[in-house]
Design an enzyme around this catalytic site. Structure first.
Site, PDB file in Angstrom:
ATOM      1  N   LYS A  17      28.249  -2.545  -2.172  1.00  0.00           N
ATOM      2  CA  LYS A  17      26.970  -1.964  -2.537  1.00  0.00           C
ATOM      3  C   LYS A  17      25.879  -2.924  -2.071  1.00  0.00           C
ATOM      4  O   LYS A  17      26.139  -4.103  -1.849  1.00  0.00           O
ATOM      5  CB  LYS A  17      26.895  -1.686  -4.036  1.00  0.00           C
ATOM      6  N   ASP A  61      24.005  -7.274  -4.734  1.00  0.00           N
ATOM      7  CA  ASP A  61      24.555  -5.948  -4.440  1.00  0.00           C
ATOM      8  C   ASP A  61      24.022  -4.854  -5.364  1.00  0.00           C
ATOM      9  O   ASP A  61      24.153  -3.677  -5.065  1.00  0.00           O
ATOM     10  CB  ASP A  61      26.099  -5.967  -4.408  1.00  0.00           C
ATOM     11  N   ARG A  62      23.415  -5.247  -6.486  1.00  0.00           N
ATOM     12  CA  ARG A  62      22.866  -4.217  -7.387  1.00  0.00           C
ATOM     13  C   ARG A  62      21.364  -4.065  -7.191  1.00  0.00           C
ATOM     14  O   ARG A  62      20.696  -4.989  -6.730  1.00  0.00           O
ATOM     15  CB  ARG A  62      23.095  -4.614  -8.841  1.00  0.00           C
ATOM     16  N   SER A 100      28.472 -12.371  -9.868  1.00  0.00           N
ATOM     17  CA  SER A 100      27.551 -11.239  -9.773  1.00  0.00           C
ATOM     18  C   SER A 100      26.383 -11.349 -10.749  1.00  0.00           C
ATOM     19  O   SER A 100      25.623 -12.296 -10.704  1.00  0.00           O
ATOM     20  CB  SER A 100      28.327  -9.944  -9.971  1.00  0.00           C
ATOM     21  N   HIS A 101      26.306 -10.420 -11.692  1.00  0.00           N
ATOM     22  CA  HIS A 101      25.170 -10.348 -12.604  1.00  0.00           C
ATOM     23  C   HIS A 101      25.375 -11.197 -13.855  1.00  0.00           C
ATOM     24  O   HIS A 101      24.525 -11.191 -14.736  1.00  0.00           O
ATOM     25  CB  HIS A 101      24.960  -8.892 -12.995  1.00  0.00           C
ATOM     26  N   ASP A 110      24.173 -11.638  -6.962  1.00  0.00           N
ATOM     27  CA  ASP A 110      24.718 -11.693  -5.601  1.00  0.00           C
ATOM     28  C   ASP A 110      24.140 -10.621  -4.676  1.00  0.00           C
ATOM     29  O   ASP A 110      24.622 -10.437  -3.565  1.00  0.00           O
ATOM     30  CB  ASP A 110      26.249 -11.618  -5.638  1.00  0.00           C
ATOM     31  N   ASP A 133      20.553  -8.108  -8.403  1.00  0.00           N
ATOM     32  CA  ASP A 133      21.326  -8.993  -9.278  1.00  0.00           C
ATOM     33  C   ASP A 133      21.673 -10.314  -8.598  1.00  0.00           C
ATOM     34  O   ASP A 133      21.226 -10.585  -7.478  1.00  0.00           O
ATOM     35  CB  ASP A 133      22.593  -8.284  -9.771  1.00  0.00           C
TER      36      ASP A 133
HETATM   37  C1  VG1 Z   1      30.919  -3.454 -13.701  1.00  0.00           C
HETATM   38  C2  VG1 Z   1      30.352  -2.087 -13.380  1.00  0.00           C
HETATM   39  C3  VG1 Z   1      31.018  -1.532 -12.146  1.00  0.00           C
HETATM   40  C4  VG1 Z   1      30.859  -2.533 -10.981  1.00  0.00           C
HETATM   41  C5  VG1 Z   1      31.387  -3.894 -11.386  1.00  0.00           C
HETATM   42  C6  VG1 Z   1      31.134  -4.948 -10.336  1.00  0.00           C
HETATM   43  O1  VG1 Z   1      32.285  -3.352 -13.987  1.00  0.00           O
HETATM   44  O2  VG1 Z   1      30.497  -1.216 -14.468  1.00  0.00           O
HETATM   45  O3  VG1 Z   1      30.466  -0.290 -11.837  1.00  0.00           O
HETATM   46  O4  VG1 Z   1      31.552  -2.076  -9.856  1.00  0.00           O
HETATM   47  O5  VG1 Z   1      30.746  -4.321 -12.583  1.00  0.00           O
HETATM   48  O6  VG1 Z   1      29.768  -5.106 -10.085  1.00  0.00           O
HETATM   49  P1  VG1 Z   1      32.856  -3.294 -15.477  1.00  0.00           P
HETATM   50  O7  VG1 Z   1      34.324  -3.269 -15.333  1.00  0.00           O
HETATM   51  O8  VG1 Z   1      32.314  -4.510 -16.189  1.00  0.00           O
HETATM   52  O9  VG1 Z   1      32.311  -2.044 -16.085  1.00  0.00           O
HETATM   53  V1  VG1 Z   1      29.155  -6.553  -9.442  1.00  0.00           V
HETATM   54  O10 VG1 Z   1      27.546  -6.376  -9.212  1.00  0.00           O
HETATM   55  O11 VG1 Z   1      30.080  -7.638 -10.052  1.00  0.00           O
HETATM   56  O12 VG1 Z   1      29.881  -6.711  -7.924  1.00  0.00           O
HETATM   57 CO    CO Z   2      26.680  -7.953  -8.116  1.00  0.00          CO
END
Ligand code: VG1
Ligand code: CO
Length: 552
Positions: free
Chosen positions: A385, A290-291, A122-123, A288, A286
């Protein structure tokens, strides 16, 4: 290439039995440093566990792709060979393996797949020194449920071997169908189906008109997966000028950047909009896809507010013009959307952090829109998302209302009041320091109830637990919360996605009703809460950090 008869399925003994021990429970998949993923048999063992656990693998179709980070194509080849040995009928992947998370969710649904594997952290940063990840999605297109995730995890502990088809790599740089043993590898354009879905939900003509008028737009793909999607949608179909999409080529290391669309990691874009006031609208996604981060000229839209604004204006978007069933937000997300739901007379559900918790509500048609404070917004169109979807929602609303982003926000707060909100992240805290801080605070919670706190009285102080309204499963330990009589809220949780030490997240919210000061800087408005929680939790004392790593 060998024919199915000639191809041999090999078994390999797994030597790293216990290597998934520190997998954080609750994450739908595996997110680790690329260094960890490079250990012999590491990726293979996890993939084997997925194929042993996911229902209907034999004869099923699987969707596979990733955000293009370092290791993407190599992992795709590995998964194809393990998938073939497990007798999947078909794996659908994309040219060069580029597939955003929301587009993967859409494909799983459209193609009635048994699920999907999305290669992304992801990010988190990528490249040879960055992170890698394997996200597992179920047949509804959403992140694997807690029970599926736990079963995969248990399976890794029992594994003695994995199987794979011995075969040369399958070329995935062009579309087409290729056999791999008895399985078909179908390589498609990863953008096409997603664009078709967006065309169904939005009125492209009216957005085109907006972009044609005196409205300037910039989109930062952060050298990650949304580049090809944004080029197609914004520049080719909506006719935004060439150059609207910046950092639009997915790079293996994201150009050395941290593909997290927030004010810290997308500071270049933030500066253009907030300081230089250069464009009418700016957005970023981000790694991937989704953000999303939404910016207007001189105006940052807090993600919790973004969900509330999209909900309040959903009738301007054709895909939602017939009304919305209900909404949901994660617990730490501000209550801004609750106020809109109340006004619309629809239900608002509060779920734990993580998109998987929205899945059952979406599948049961109890909600249409949902979101998280962590720059995640989405709807029932997929089960993830969706960053570019959120950007299109805003553009559609702006195309109809013809106000600036700042005016939309002002108007919104005047109607519903303002939920001042901020998240303070303390990254890279030593794990035992973070755990000790958290445990101590949890023990203190019962003693707070009924006492003074930041100018109000503590009404609720507990560790949030959630009972799923559909399957009645209970998820405990979802974050410490302190809720005050004036409806201010303070939440503390530990991240489940960080890969270096522990990340402590402090979420702060205070409400000012219409008639009060609606134009304060959130850090100012939240000062009493910030001071009180910092001293109560002994954050500086224990972590040695004078200020948070990231303030949103
Ligand atoms: C974080 C965010 C959460 C989100 C998750 C996955 O998790 O706070 O809201 O769903 O990332 O996002 P954490 O446990 O680090 O707070 V992503 O863009 O990886 O799919
Ligand atoms: Co993401």
């Amino acid at each position: 290439m060998k024919t199915p008869e000639e191809a041999t399925t090999l078994q390999r003994t797994v030597k790293l039995k216990a290597s998934f021990e520190d997998q954080k429970p609750g994450t739908s998949g595996l997110r680790k440093s690329i260094c960890k993923f490079s250990e012999p048999h590491y990726l293979e063992s996890f993939i084997e566990a997925i194929f042993q656990t996911l229902p209907n693998v034999k004869g099923g179709t699987l969707v596979l792709g990733g955000d293009g980070r370092y290791g993407n194509e190599k992992a795709i080849q590995t998964i194809l060979k393990i998938g073939a040995a497990h007798n999947l009928d078909r794996i659908i992947t994309t040219t060069n393996g580029i597939l955003s998370t929301p587009a993967a969710s859409n494909l799983i649904r459209n193609r009635k797949a048994i699920g999907g594997i999305i290669l992304s952290a992801s990010h988190n940063p990528g490249g040879p020194d960055g992170d890698f990840g394997v996200k597992v999605n179920g047949a509804n297109g959403g992140p694997a449920s807690e029970s599926l995730t736990n079963s995969i995890y248990s399976c890794t502990k029992e594994l003695n071997e994995y199987i794979f088809l011995e075969s040369p790599n399958v070329s995935i740089n062009a579309q087409g169908e290729k056999p791999l043993g008895g399985m078909i590898v179908e390589v498609i354009d990863g953008v096409e189906d997603y664009v078709m879905l967006m065309k169904k939900l939005f009125n492209f003509e009216s957005i085109k008109q907006l972009l044609n008028d005196d409205f300037t737009l910039i989109f930062d793909a952060m050298n990650a997966v949304t580049g090809p999607y944004a080029h197609r949608l914004l520049e080719q179909l909506l006719k935004a000028p060439q150059g609207t999409v910046i950092n639009g080529l997915p790079l293996e290391d994201f150009g050395g950047c941290h593909p997290d669309p927030n004010l810290t990691y997308a500071s270049g874009l933030a500066e253009l909009l907030l300081k230089k006031k250069k464009y009418s609208f700016g957005a970023a996604c981000d790694g991937d896809g989704d953000r999303n981060m939404i910016l207007g000229k001189g105006c940052f839209v807090n993600p919790s507010d973004s969900l509330a604004v999209i909900t309040a204006n959903a009738h301007f978007i054709p895909g939602y013009a017939n009304g919305i069933k209900g909404v949901a937000r994660s617990m730490p997300t501000s209550s801004a959307v609750d106020a809109v739901a109340k006004d619309l007379g629809i239900n608002c559900f509060e779920t734990p952090t993580g998109w998987k918790f929205f899945g059952n509500l979406l599948d049961a048609n109890m909600i249409t829109l949902c979101g998280e404070e962590s720059f995640g917004t989405g709807s029932n169109h997929v089960r993830e998302k969706d960053g570019l979807w959120a950007v299109l929602c805003w553009l559609q609303i702006l195309s109809k209302r013809r106000l600036s982003v700042a005016e939309i926000m002002k108007d919104h707060w005047q109607k519903y009041g303002r939920h001042y909100y901020s998240r303070h992240d303390y990254e890279g805290v030593e794990s035992n320091v973070a755990i000790a801080l958290f445990d101590r605070l949890e023990k203190l919670l019962p003693t707070l109830i009924g006492n003074q706190f930041a100018g109000s009285i503590v009404k609720i102080a507990d560790n949030f637990a959630y009972t799923d309204p559909i399957d009645k499963s209970v998820s405990k330990n979802q974050g410490l919360r302190i809720i005050l009589e004036d409806n201010s809220r303070l939440i503390i949780r530990m991240s489940g996605t960080g890969t270096k030490g522990a990340t402590l997240r402090v979420y702060l919210e205070s409400y000012v009703a219409t008639g009060g000061r609606l134009d304060l800087d959130p850090q100012e408005a939240l000062k009493p809460l910030i001071n009180e929680i910092n001293s109560l939790a002994e954050i500086e004392e224990r972590t040695g950090m004078k200020k948070p790593t990231v303030i949103t």
